[in-house]
Write an enzyme that holds these catalytic residues in place. Structure first.
Site, PDB file in Angstrom:
ATOM      1  N   CYS A 134     -14.010  -2.945  12.440  1.00  0.00           N
ATOM      2  CA  CYS A 134     -15.053  -3.398  11.522  1.00  0.00           C
ATOM      3  C   CYS A 134     -16.352  -3.584  12.295  1.00  0.00           C
ATOM      4  O   CYS A 134     -16.374  -4.238  13.334  1.00  0.00           O
ATOM      5  CB  CYS A 134     -14.632  -4.703  10.859  1.00  0.00           C
ATOM      6  SG  CYS A 134     -15.911  -5.404   9.819  1.00  0.00           S
ATOM      7  N   CYS A 169     -17.428  -7.750  11.892  1.00  0.00           N
ATOM      8  CA  CYS A 169     -16.742  -8.841  12.590  1.00  0.00           C
ATOM      9  C   CYS A 169     -15.939  -8.353  13.782  1.00  0.00           C
ATOM     10  O   CYS A 169     -15.407  -9.139  14.541  1.00  0.00           O
ATOM     11  CB  CYS A 169     -15.841  -9.605  11.618  1.00  0.00           C
ATOM     12  SG  CYS A 169     -14.433  -8.635  11.062  1.00  0.00           S
ATOM     13  N   ASP A 195       0.857  -1.182   0.000  1.00  0.00           N
ATOM     14  CA  ASP A 195       0.000   0.000   0.000  1.00  0.00           C
ATOM     15  C   ASP A 195       0.890   1.228   0.000  1.00  0.00           C
ATOM     16  O   ASP A 195       1.706   1.416   0.900  1.00  0.00           O
ATOM     17  CB  ASP A 195      -0.903   0.002   1.238  1.00  0.00           C
ATOM     18  CG  ASP A 195      -1.780   1.242   1.286  1.00  0.00           C
ATOM     19  OD1 ASP A 195      -2.611   1.411   0.376  1.00  0.00           O
ATOM     20  OD2 ASP A 195      -1.606   2.053   2.207  1.00  0.00           O
ATOM     21  N   CYS A 224     -13.571  -9.957   6.814  1.00  0.00           N
ATOM     22  CA  CYS A 224     -14.883 -10.470   6.421  1.00  0.00           C
ATOM     23  C   CYS A 224     -15.361  -9.876   5.107  1.00  0.00           C
ATOM     24  O   CYS A 224     -16.386 -10.314   4.570  1.00  0.00           O
ATOM     25  CB  CYS A 224     -15.903 -10.187   7.524  1.00  0.00           C
ATOM     26  SG  CYS A 224     -16.222  -8.427   7.743  1.00  0.00           S
ATOM     27  N   GLU A 251      -1.502  -0.912  -6.038  1.00  0.00           N
ATOM     28  CA  GLU A 251      -2.679  -0.188  -6.484  1.00  0.00           C
ATOM     29  C   GLU A 251      -2.298   0.691  -7.662  1.00  0.00           C
ATOM     30  O   GLU A 251      -1.217   1.267  -7.674  1.00  0.00           O
ATOM     31  CB  GLU A 251      -3.147   0.695  -5.329  1.00  0.00           C
ATOM     32  CG  GLU A 251      -4.602   0.913  -5.256  1.00  0.00           C
ATOM     33  CD  GLU A 251      -4.960   1.572  -3.932  1.00  0.00           C
ATOM     34  OE1 GLU A 251      -6.130   1.860  -3.748  1.00  0.00           O
ATOM     35  OE2 GLU A 251      -4.059   1.811  -3.105  1.00  0.00           O
ATOM     36  N   CYS A 295     -12.974  -4.455   4.783  1.00  0.00           N
ATOM     37  CA  CYS A 295     -12.402  -5.222   5.890  1.00  0.00           C
ATOM     38  C   CYS A 295     -11.726  -6.459   5.319  1.00  0.00           C
ATOM     39  O   CYS A 295     -12.335  -7.221   4.568  1.00  0.00           O
ATOM     40  CB  CYS A 295     -13.496  -5.624   6.872  1.00  0.00           C
ATOM     41  SG  CYS A 295     -12.938  -6.826   8.099  1.00  0.00           S
ATOM     42  N   ASP A 334      -3.449   1.224   6.759  1.00  0.00           N
ATOM     43  CA  ASP A 334      -2.546   0.877   5.657  1.00  0.00           C
ATOM     44  C   ASP A 334      -2.305  -0.628   5.559  1.00  0.00           C
ATOM     45  O   ASP A 334      -2.258  -1.190   4.465  1.00  0.00           O
ATOM     46  CB  ASP A 334      -1.212   1.611   5.811  1.00  0.00           C
ATOM     47  CG  ASP A 334      -1.391   3.120   5.742  1.00  0.00           C
ATOM     48  OD1 ASP A 334      -2.397   3.558   5.140  1.00  0.00           O
ATOM     49  OD2 ASP A 334      -0.538   3.850   6.277  1.00  0.00           O
TER      50      ASP A 334
HETATM   51 ZN   LIG Z   1     -14.871  -7.331   9.137  1.00  0.00          ZN
END
Ligand SMILES: [Zn+2]
Length: 397
Positions: free
Chosen positions: A342, A345, A186, A326, A270, A323, A352
């Protein structure tokens, strides 16, 4: 594979004069051919029977007249004017195929360069032989030995001369990566890069610490009379400082990309819209500092040399907002958010590292779909151990 080694030259005064003259000849030939191209193009628009301009014809045309009209051209290597016109041909090709703008004139001070074909120069240890000049000292010897040399470009930058020697290596000459795993990188603003393993790289912030000196020298330059000796001296001083900053930055990038490509086989990054981000002024300096485009270029060629691969993930993939445990996606996340939990979850994420893990997962899954052979097995293996966060700790120790 073509690789280039850029070596600083150490010319004496007489030799430096020759180099400047050869570069001047190349510039003149380029500009002459550009003007001639325009003229011939206009002429053939009026009279379609006339041939369209092309670089080979322009080279012949200049060769026929240079002895009489430009006798000083004969004092330097014949490659200087020839290769310049050849390059004009490439410039027009790039223009016609939509990759570049219409070619413009070369300018003194900015475009001081000329190119030599491999039959016109010789490299031996720490020296290079140039036609009508003789042996010229280089500051180091050519790094790639025993292979075919393709060409050399001699160019002036910040009042110093460099030879960029292109070598055809034809082989992968580096051992494959030790760890055959995948990594996500990243690229950030506050840190240069964060890996999915949790490692962070601050990156050299040379221009920050040297910025005040740049400012001072730029101010001093602005007070000099344009065209005066003092102006030229101040200009060189500033150019040297800027070149040094660029060197420090490039060095940092090389160290980072060598490390990453030496450790990992599959690298997910990216596709950043650098131009779009540079429009945002508060981020502009840091991003320019970090030179994303250069980082990607280095990763790609270094990975290729070791048989690895770089997977560029789509610019619009929300790597930060998803996330990595999940797959839950946030709607909105400000630039200043460094950590988040999150809501689905409950996993706590470093912004990062989470983005880097997502990039790695994307890289791995895209290699599964792209190739079902050996790569797929490797990717599955890597995916099997993907309990996000945990894989990071394993690789760090
Ligand atoms: Zn999650």
């Amino acid at each position: 594979m073509f690789v280039a080694h850029r070596i600083r030259l150490d010319p004496n005064n007489v030799q430096a004069t020759y180099l400047a003259r050869a570069a001047g000849t190349a510039r003149f030939a380029y500009n002459w051919a550009l003007a001639e191209w325009k003229r011939q193009y206009e002429a053939c628009k009026l009279d379609p029977a006339l041939p369209k301009p092309n670089e080979a014809a322009l080279r012949r045309q200049l060769n026929a007249i240079k002895g009489e009209m430009f006798p000083w051209m004969l004092e330097v290597t014949k490659n200087a004017p020839q290769m310049a016109i050849l390059q004009l041909g490439y410039a027009f090709k790039n223009f016609f195929e939509g990759r570049a703008r219409y070619p413009t004139c070369r300018r003194k001070g900015r475009d001081d360069r000329f190119t030599l074909t491999n039959d016109q120069f010789r490299v031996q240890g720490k020296r290079i032989r140039i036609p009508k000049l003789g042996w010229l000292r280089m500051c180091e010897s050519l790094r790639f030995e025993g292979k075919k040399i393709v060409s050399a470009s001699i160019a002036r930058s910040a009042n110093r001369w460099y030879a960029s020697i292109v070598v055809d290596t034809n082989t992968l000459f580096l051992p494959p990566t030790e760890n055959q795993g995948a990594v996500g990188v990243d690229l950030g603003v506050t840190t240069l890069a964060t890996l999915s393993t949790g490692e962070t790289f601050i990156g050299p912030k040379a221009s920050r610490s040297l910025q005040s000196r740049v400012k001072r020298l730029a101010r001093s330059l602005s007070r000099k009379v344009k065209g005066s000796h003092n102006y030229a001296k101040a200009k060189t001083k500033l150019a040297r400082l800027l070149a040094r900053i660029a060197d420090i930055r490039r060095d940092g990038l090389h160290k980072l990309t060598t490390y990453i490509t030496g450790q990992f086989h599959t690298i997910g990054i990216e596709d950043l819209n650098v131009k779009g981000m540079l429009g945002n002024h508060c981020l502009a300096r840091s991003i320019a500092d970090m030179a994303f485009g250069e980082l990607r270029r280095q990763l790609e060629y270094k990975a290729a040399r070791r048989g690895g691969q770089v997977v560029v993930v789509d610019r619009w993939y929300p790597s930060s907002k998803t996330c990595s445990c999940c797959g839950h996606r946030l709607d909105e996340m400000g630039l200043q958010v460094r950590q988040w939990r999150c809501s689905d979850c409950g996993a706590l994420h470093d912004r990062d590292v989470n983005a880097a893990i997502n990039l790695r997962n994307m890289a791995v899954s895209s290699t599964v779909t792209a190739c079902r052979g050996e790569g797929a097995g490797l990717a599955r293996e890597a995916q099997g151990e993907t309990v996000p966060g945990e894989a990071g700790i394993q690789q760090q120790s």
